[in-house]
Scaffold this motif. Structure first.
Motif, PDB file in Angstrom:
ATOM      1  N   ALA A  57       0.886  -1.378  -0.045  1.00  0.00           N
ATOM      2  CA  ALA A  57      -0.122   0.094  -0.195  1.00  0.00           C
ATOM      3  C   ALA A  57       0.963   1.398   0.030  1.00  0.00           C
ATOM      4  CB  ALA A  57      -0.940   0.244   1.228  1.00  0.00           C
ATOM      5  N   GLY A  58       2.059   1.070  -0.006  1.00  0.00           N
ATOM      6  CA  GLY A  58       3.083   2.268  -0.096  1.00  0.00           C
ATOM      7  C   GLY A  58       3.212   2.955   1.197  1.00  0.00           C
ATOM      8  N   LYS A  59       2.950   2.210   2.444  1.00  0.00           N
ATOM      9  CA  LYS A  59       2.973   3.002   3.688  1.00  0.00           C
ATOM     10  C   LYS A  59       4.442   3.381   4.205  1.00  0.00           C
ATOM     11  CE  LYS A  59      -1.472   2.813   4.210  1.00  0.00           C
ATOM     12  NZ  LYS A  59      -1.983   1.856   5.691  1.00  0.00           N
ATOM     13  N   GLY A  60       5.531   2.664   3.679  1.00  0.00           N
ATOM     14  CA  GLY A  60       6.781   2.824   4.043  1.00  0.00           C
ATOM     15  C   GLY A  60       7.472   1.501   4.188  1.00  0.00           C
ATOM     16  N   THR A  61       8.692   1.574   4.745  1.00  0.00           N
ATOM     17  CA  THR A  61       9.281   0.207   4.850  1.00  0.00           C
ATOM     18  C   THR A  61       8.598  -0.366   6.267  1.00  0.00           C
ATOM     19  OG1 THR A  61      11.410   1.262   4.572  1.00  0.00           O
ATOM     20  CG2 THR A  61      11.622  -0.597   5.702  1.00  0.00           C
ATOM     21  N   CYS A  62       8.559  -1.596   6.152  1.00  0.00           N
ATOM     22  CA  CYS A  62       8.040  -2.614   7.096  1.00  0.00           C
ATOM     23  C   CYS A  62       9.204  -3.644   7.403  1.00  0.00           C
ATOM     24  CB  CYS A  62       6.823  -3.436   6.649  1.00  0.00           C
ATOM     25  SG  CYS A  62       5.397  -2.115   6.381  1.00  0.00           S
ATOM     26  N   PHE A  63       9.421  -3.680   8.731  1.00  0.00           N
ATOM     27  CA  PHE A  63      10.625  -4.241   9.288  1.00  0.00           C
ATOM     28  C   PHE A  63      10.330  -5.441  10.177  1.00  0.00           C
ATOM     29  CE2 PHE A  63      14.655  -4.877  11.794  1.00  0.00           C
ATOM     30  CZ  PHE A  63      15.642  -4.880  10.682  1.00  0.00           C
ATOM     31  N   ILE A  64      10.618  -6.623   9.894  1.00  0.00           N
ATOM     32  CA  ILE A  64      10.257  -7.723  10.832  1.00  0.00           C
ATOM     33  C   ILE A  64      11.604  -8.564  11.214  1.00  0.00           C
ATOM     34  CG2 ILE A  64       8.920  -9.764  11.084  1.00  0.00           C
ATOM     35  CD1 ILE A  64       6.892  -8.755   9.362  1.00  0.00           C
ATOM     36  N   GLU A  65      11.891  -8.512  12.689  1.00  0.00           N
ATOM     37  CA  GLU A  65      13.212  -9.437  12.910  1.00  0.00           C
ATOM     38  C   GLU A  65      12.512 -10.684  13.337  1.00  0.00           C
ATOM     39  OE1 GLU A  65      16.474  -9.217  16.787  1.00  0.00           O
ATOM     40  OE2 GLU A  65      15.467  -7.236  16.028  1.00  0.00           O
ATOM     41  N   VAL A  66      13.162 -11.636  13.433  1.00  0.00           N
ATOM     42  CA  VAL A  66      12.795 -12.926  13.721  1.00  0.00           C
ATOM     43  C   VAL A  66      14.192 -13.645  14.403  1.00  0.00           C
ATOM     44  CG1 VAL A  66      11.903 -15.254  13.015  1.00  0.00           C
ATOM     45  CG2 VAL A  66      11.417 -13.436  11.544  1.00  0.00           C
ATOM     46  N   CYS A  67      13.816 -13.843  15.659  1.00  0.00           N
ATOM     47  CA  CYS A  67      14.906 -14.568  16.581  1.00  0.00           C
ATOM     48  C   CYS A  67      15.026 -16.002  16.422  1.00  0.00           C
ATOM     49  CB  CYS A  67      14.808 -14.310  17.899  1.00  0.00           C
ATOM     50  SG  CYS A  67      15.147 -12.208  18.444  1.00  0.00           S
ATOM     51  N   SER A  68      16.267 -16.516  16.075  1.00  0.00           N
ATOM     52  CA  SER A  68      16.182 -17.868  15.594  1.00  0.00           C
ATOM     53  C   SER A  68      17.453 -18.612  16.271  1.00  0.00           C
ATOM     54  CB  SER A  68      16.413 -18.105  14.171  1.00  0.00           C
ATOM     55  OG  SER A  68      16.612 -19.364  13.768  1.00  0.00           O
ATOM     56  N   SER A  69      17.423 -19.753  16.630  1.00  0.00           N
ATOM     57  CA  SER A  69      18.362 -20.164  17.229  1.00  0.00           C
ATOM     58  C   SER A  69      19.240 -20.856  16.202  1.00  0.00           C
ATOM     59  CB  SER A  69      17.856 -21.754  18.134  1.00  0.00           C
ATOM     60  OG  SER A  69      17.508 -22.593  17.137  1.00  0.00           O
ATOM     61  N   CYS A  70      20.750 -20.960  16.704  1.00  0.00           N
ATOM     62  CA  CYS A  70      21.660 -21.554  15.787  1.00  0.00           C
ATOM     63  C   CYS A  70      22.289 -22.511  16.615  1.00  0.00           C
ATOM     64  CB  CYS A  70      22.614 -20.390  15.198  1.00  0.00           C
ATOM     65  SG  CYS A  70      24.048 -21.104  14.256  1.00  0.00           S
ATOM     66  N   ASN A  71      21.732 -23.799  16.548  1.00  0.00           N
ATOM     67  CA  ASN A  71      22.189 -24.822  17.614  1.00  0.00           C
ATOM     68  C   ASN A  71      23.771 -25.254  17.044  1.00  0.00           C
ATOM     69  OD1 ASN A  71      20.198 -25.783  15.644  1.00  0.00           O
ATOM     70  ND2 ASN A  71      21.308 -27.704  15.735  1.00  0.00           N
ATOM     71  N   SER A  72      24.019 -25.215  15.559  1.00  0.00           N
ATOM     72  CA  SER A  72      25.392 -25.740  15.360  1.00  0.00           C
ATOM     73  C   SER A  72      26.567 -24.607  16.011  1.00  0.00           C
ATOM     74  CB  SER A  72      25.565 -25.776  14.013  1.00  0.00           C
ATOM     75  OG  SER A  72      24.551 -26.811  13.510  1.00  0.00           O
ATOM     76  N   GLY A  73      26.247 -23.402  15.753  1.00  0.00           N
ATOM     77  CA  GLY A  73      27.142 -22.178  16.257  1.00  0.00           C
ATOM     78  C   GLY A  73      27.138 -22.097  17.596  1.00  0.00           C
ATOM     79  N   TRP A  74      26.125 -22.639  18.265  1.00  0.00           N
ATOM     80  CA  TRP A  74      26.009 -22.507  19.693  1.00  0.00           C
ATOM     81  C   TRP A  74      26.494 -23.642  20.478  1.00  0.00           C
ATOM     82  CZ3 TRP A  74      20.296 -20.312  20.620  1.00  0.00           C
ATOM     83  CH2 TRP A  74      20.236 -18.833  20.119  1.00  0.00           C
ATOM     84  N   LYS A  75      26.871 -24.782  19.555  1.00  0.00           N
ATOM     85  CA  LYS A  75      27.218 -25.816  20.190  1.00  0.00           C
ATOM     86  C   LYS A  75      26.274 -26.716  21.014  1.00  0.00           C
ATOM     87  CE  LYS A  75      31.032 -25.055  18.085  1.00  0.00           C
ATOM     88  NZ  LYS A  75      31.204 -25.424  16.708  1.00  0.00           N
ATOM     89  N   MET A  76      24.786 -26.555  20.665  1.00  0.00           N
ATOM     90  CA  MET A  76      23.925 -27.157  21.381  1.00  0.00           C
ATOM     91  C   MET A  76      22.935 -28.175  20.486  1.00  0.00           C
ATOM     92  SD  MET A  76      22.459 -23.734  23.430  1.00  0.00           S
ATOM     93  CE  MET A  76      23.953 -22.751  24.255  1.00  0.00           C
ATOM     94  N   SER A  77      22.163 -28.800  21.434  1.00  0.00           N
ATOM     95  CA  SER A  77      21.257 -29.806  20.704  1.00  0.00           C
ATOM     96  C   SER A  77      20.192 -28.696  20.160  1.00  0.00           C
ATOM     97  CB  SER A  77      20.602 -30.674  21.441  1.00  0.00           C
ATOM     98  OG  SER A  77      19.919 -30.178  22.584  1.00  0.00           O
ATOM     99  N   PRO A  78      19.170 -28.862  19.068  1.00  0.00           N
ATOM    100  CA  PRO A  78      18.017 -28.016  18.826  1.00  0.00           C
ATOM    101  C   PRO A  78      17.488 -27.860  20.080  1.00  0.00           C
ATOM    102  CG  PRO A  78      18.377 -29.780  17.067  1.00  0.00           C
ATOM    103  CD  PRO A  78      19.391 -29.970  18.332  1.00  0.00           C
ATOM    104  N   VAL A  79      16.942 -28.679  20.781  1.00  0.00           N
ATOM    105  CA  VAL A  79      15.899 -28.589  22.243  1.00  0.00           C
ATOM    106  C   VAL A  79      16.724 -27.452  23.092  1.00  0.00           C
ATOM    107  CG1 VAL A  79      14.902 -29.701  24.025  1.00  0.00           C
ATOM    108  CG2 VAL A  79      14.966 -30.636  21.719  1.00  0.00           C
TER     109      VAL A  79
END
Length: 257
Positions: free
Chosen positions: A208-230
């Motif tokens: 509709a041309g209102k402007g910039t719409c910004f959506i952040e999504v926090c996600s885990s990185c179990n590989s980088g964090w050295k953890m299981s997905p749970v």
């Protein structure tokens, strides 16, 4: 034994045709696949497949164009907002979105992000924050938490030496060109449902041309964090979401927190 045949009456879930059948390269437990699915389900439900152009980043989701069955472009590292600006201005009738990680959007692309938002380009920006550089080996990112250990901060992030974790969504929200800014997660079904609602509104408002719409999504990185997905999802709840608090920050051009 009777077969349990799935019929339209008892169908619970069906994969959207806007996701390809290509096997995703993401690590098991990564949130990118869920975010892809949620975004493409909304585009499909809104009937916008032939009107959508996505911009893939450099980072873990560099191959996003292999998985989303829409028109897509690849941008140089951090430059997705600039490419999206050109496409939207040339074809204002299109839904144009960027899909970027924290290293792409909040590090090398910080300037592109801020100036795009300040101009109020009529695009949807999807920012995936996993607090680390995932693709290149788990180095410290601008979003890495204080004290968090990474490949380049083995003793934990020292904020007095390298600065505080960057809340990019709170940073760009006050800019006049930003119509909406919010933060979500994908670690529970309820969270995914909220994200889909945010995607729908962001798409409607940007179209509709209102402007910039910004959506952040926090996600885990179990590989980088050295953890299981749970364990990674639990750690995200206990640590990441305490600093990067989910919710609306700006709605319909007005700051709400």
């Amino acid at each position: 034994m009777a077969l349990n045949i799935c019929t339209p009456e008892n169908l619970v879930y069906k994969k959207t045709s806007l996701l390809t059948d290509k096997v995703m390269h993401y690590c098991p437990g990564c949130g990118h696949g869920t975010i892809h699915r949620a975004l493409m389900e909304v585009v499909d439900e809104m009937g916008l497949q032939d009107k959508t152009v996505g911009i893939a980043p450099v980072g873990c989701s560099v191959l996003a164009y292999d998985y989303m069955n829409i028109d897509m472009q690849e941008a140089a590292h951090g430059r997705a907002p600039a490419l999206a600006t050109a496409i939207k201005r040339l074809m204002p009738e299109k839904l144009v979105f960027t899909y970027q990680g924290d290293g792409d959007l909040a590090a090398i692309g910080t300037a592109e992000t801020i100036h795009c938002c300040n101009r109020g380009e009529k695009i949807l920006m999807v920012f995936v924050n996993n607090a680390i550089y995932g693709m290149t080996g788990g180095q410290m990112a601008p979003t890495t938490l204080e004290g968090m250990k990474t490949a380049t901060s083995p003793y934990g992030r020292d904020v007095h030496a390298v600065g505080w974790p960057l809340r990019i969504t709170e940073m760009i929200a006050p800019l006049s060109g930003v119509w909406s800014a919010s933060r979500h997660t994908v670690h529970t079904p309820a969270a995914v449902a909220k994200l889909k609602k945010a995607f729908k509104k962001g798409i409607e408002d940007s179209m509709a041309g209102k402007g910039t719409c910004f959506i952040e999504v926090c996600s885990s990185c179990n590989s980088g964090w050295k953890m299981s997905p749970v364990d990674a999802n639990k750690w995200m709840e206990e640590h990441v979401l305490q600093y990067f608090v989910p919710g609306d920050i700006k709605v319909d051009g007005k700051m709400v927190r």
